[in-house]
Design a protein around this motif. Sequence first.
Motif, PDB file in Angstrom:
ATOM      1  N   ALA A 236       0.834  -1.206   0.000  1.00 34.70           N
ATOM      2  CA  ALA A 236       0.000   0.000   0.000  1.00 34.70           C
ATOM      3  C   ALA A 236       0.866   1.252   0.000  1.00 34.70           C
ATOM      4  O   ALA A 236       0.564   2.233  -0.707  1.00 34.70           O
ATOM      5  CB  ALA A 236      -0.927  -0.013   1.214  1.00 34.70           C
ATOM      6  N   LYS A 237       1.937   1.265   0.785  1.00 34.43           N
ATOM      7  CA  LYS A 237       2.833   2.427   0.816  1.00 34.43           C
ATOM      8  C   LYS A 237       3.432   2.691  -0.557  1.00 34.43           C
ATOM      9  O   LYS A 237       3.475   3.840  -1.010  1.00 34.43           O
ATOM     10  CB  LYS A 237       3.963   2.198   1.833  1.00 34.43           C
ATOM     11  N   LEU A 238       3.885   1.649  -1.227  1.00 28.26           N
ATOM     12  CA  LEU A 238       4.519   1.815  -2.533  1.00 28.26           C
ATOM     13  C   LEU A 238       3.533   2.323  -3.578  1.00 28.26           C
ATOM     14  O   LEU A 238       3.850   3.236  -4.358  1.00 28.26           O
ATOM     15  CB  LEU A 238       5.127   0.477  -2.992  1.00 28.26           C
ATOM     16  N   LYS A 239       2.343   1.750  -3.589  1.00 27.89           N
ATOM     17  CA  LYS A 239       1.355   2.196  -4.582  1.00 27.89           C
ATOM     18  C   LYS A 239       0.885   3.615  -4.295  1.00 27.89           C
ATOM     19  O   LYS A 239       0.691   4.419  -5.212  1.00 27.89           O
ATOM     20  CB  LYS A 239       0.165   1.239  -4.617  1.00 27.89           C
ATOM     21  N   PHE A 240       0.702   3.920  -3.028  1.00 30.15           N
ATOM     22  CA  PHE A 240       0.298   5.273  -2.650  1.00 30.15           C
ATOM     23  C   PHE A 240       1.331   6.291  -3.114  1.00 30.15           C
ATOM     24  O   PHE A 240       0.997   7.342  -3.684  1.00 30.15           O
ATOM     25  CB  PHE A 240       0.110   5.346  -1.132  1.00 30.15           C
ATOM     26  N   ARG A 537      -1.691   7.065   8.709  1.00 29.99           N
ATOM     27  CA  ARG A 537      -0.594   6.109   8.872  1.00 29.99           C
ATOM     28  C   ARG A 537       0.150   5.836   7.558  1.00 29.99           C
ATOM     29  O   ARG A 537       1.377   5.923   7.506  1.00 29.99           O
ATOM     30  CB  ARG A 537      -1.151   4.797   9.448  1.00 29.99           C
ATOM     31  N   VAL A 538      -0.587   5.511   6.492  1.00 29.60           N
ATOM     32  CA  VAL A 538       0.079   5.145   5.240  1.00 29.60           C
ATOM     33  C   VAL A 538       0.852   6.331   4.673  1.00 29.60           C
ATOM     34  O   VAL A 538       1.935   6.158   4.101  1.00 29.60           O
ATOM     35  CB  VAL A 538      -0.944   4.578   4.223  1.00 29.60           C
ATOM     36  N   LEU A 539       0.339   7.519   4.842  1.00 28.07           N
ATOM     37  CA  LEU A 539       1.033   8.720   4.372  1.00 28.07           C
ATOM     38  C   LEU A 539       2.304   8.957   5.194  1.00 28.07           C
ATOM     39  O   LEU A 539       3.392   9.165   4.639  1.00 28.07           O
ATOM     40  CB  LEU A 539       0.106   9.934   4.473  1.00 28.07           C
TER      41      LEU A 539
END
Length: 631
Positions: A236-240, A537-539
């Motif tokens: 998710a971090k990479l795609k975001f 969190r993901v940001l």
Amino acid sequence: MCGITGIYAFNLIGKINKIHVTNATMALEKRGPDFQDIYLDEWVGLGHRRLSIIDTSIIANQPMWDDTQRYCIVFNGEIFNFQELRQILIGKGISFRSQSDTEVLLHLYIHEKENCLSKLNGFFAFCVYDKQEQSFFIARDRFGIKPLLYVHDEDKFIFASEMKAVLQYGIDKELDYESLETYLQLNYIPAPYSIFKSVKKLLPGHYLTLKKREININSYYTIPDTEDKTITFDQAKLKFKDLLEKSVQRRLVADVPLGSFLSGGIDSSVITGIASRHKKNLHTFSIGFKDEKFFDETAYASLVAKHFNTEHTVFSLTNSDLYKHVNNILDYIDEPFADSSAINVYILSQETRKHATVALSGDGADELLAGYNKHAAFYRMIHGGLKENALNALSPLWKILPKSRNNVLTNKVRQFHRFAEGMKLAPQERYWRWAGFASEQEALSLLSKKSKTQLSEEKYNARKTKLLAQLSKNVSMREVLLTDTNLVLPNDMLTKVDLMSMANALEVRVPFLDYEVVNFIFSLPDDYKINHSIRKRVLQEAYRDMLPPALYKRPKKGFEVPLLKWFRYEMRPLIENDLLSRNYIEEQGIFHYPVVEKLKRQLFSNNPGDVHARIWGLIVFQWWYKKVNGS
């Protein structure tokens, strides 16, 4: 970025109103200082004010016609993927006269009709007039970044970017009391309603067709209701990061100077960091408060600017610097809207415009990724434990302790009190209460007996139910964020940024609201956005290696202004002797003076709580009311 307006007359009475098109267009001058033009025929009038951003030549001016002279467009916004769309259209044999996104949009509509909307990546409000069919096609972007108001009665149809242009047509100005009751709680009026019964707002992600007096409104976009349960947090971090990088790159296209707002928070720092990789000598801008260190964030902004080697400008202001802009801001607000941070955005936009015509912004991240205190509160309610029960048990204490936003301790007491209040409510009512500054009972008590006779509680409740439709009885974080994105984001945050930036002819672009980014964020599990220890969190985790470590140790601050001090000193005569005086309130007849008086007493006490926000809401309404009614 521009201002648009138009009229479609249905009969001779409606035709008389065409004489107002020029004045309505001129009322939008600040949105588009570079060029003005209008088109008039027997039944239709269109007006456009231009802020030149892409293809600044005269050939890109509007209203713009196709070669057949059948279709005409007036357009406010930017289409960021217009170059790709242009190449597709060229492949179909279409030739272009300009390098503008407006011409691409016009031809895409001609060939795709309403299906063109799903192919647009950008923010927009536009109208296409089909002269042959005698019809209007009007659309607003997916998230409501750009505004569109309209009036539809038996004589005519009117539309415009702002209420000040709508008022030029001499519309019926009867107050909508259901809107007023909502405003007294939220400090803004949610679409599709406005302060006037006669004026509506086109909802985000919707389009409107008008033909032979008949109006049809349809939705073309809703946030997908699917959760990807297979994606890992690292994936998710990479795609975001990939999606946000592309979004920022799209929004760097401009034929005029471009910079970035930089508050020193995570959101604007991420946008600045990405932009600095793709634009040399990026200019960044922040605003600080010399007299209010509790609200000042310029040290963090300067730290980030140094980290990314941007050309940084700090506008450091005193309370008197801020206060001298209040009258101009109140004069520009053309519908009651009382988010006080609009003052900051106005001044930041005004100063930024001296250096750039376009600015990137970090708006939208808090609503999408659970960045606010209320999101942490909701999370704690959903995953409650001993701490939450203790806060609730101490409710009597929070009620009597001093509360205000002006220092750390009293602000924390204020937050504990709101949390304890919310714990006693059902989830939907809890959301509504935490979204506003006053309860329904408090708002209702402000209205005079005469006003209450004009109010339909049935209509008000129906509106409220619709606004909260996405919240179930067992409310989830996704439902809270979805409601924020549909309610708070377009009606408060984006309205504030559009109104205040356009008052200074500055275009603000919001990379977090690229629809591909939004769709992806809403596909993620809730715990990728918030848990007990971290919000967004993901940001935050995706960009931890890119940002200065100090940003992760700082408390979150709102973009606030020192209203309380103004009210007690500079603005006190205006409050006591004019807008909220007994004589004016009773002469006006809208509000119940004893309740207004009680609010004033609380304002000037040692325990103001959140009352300054409610007082500001009343001041904004009263200033607006006097202006609109010429009193």
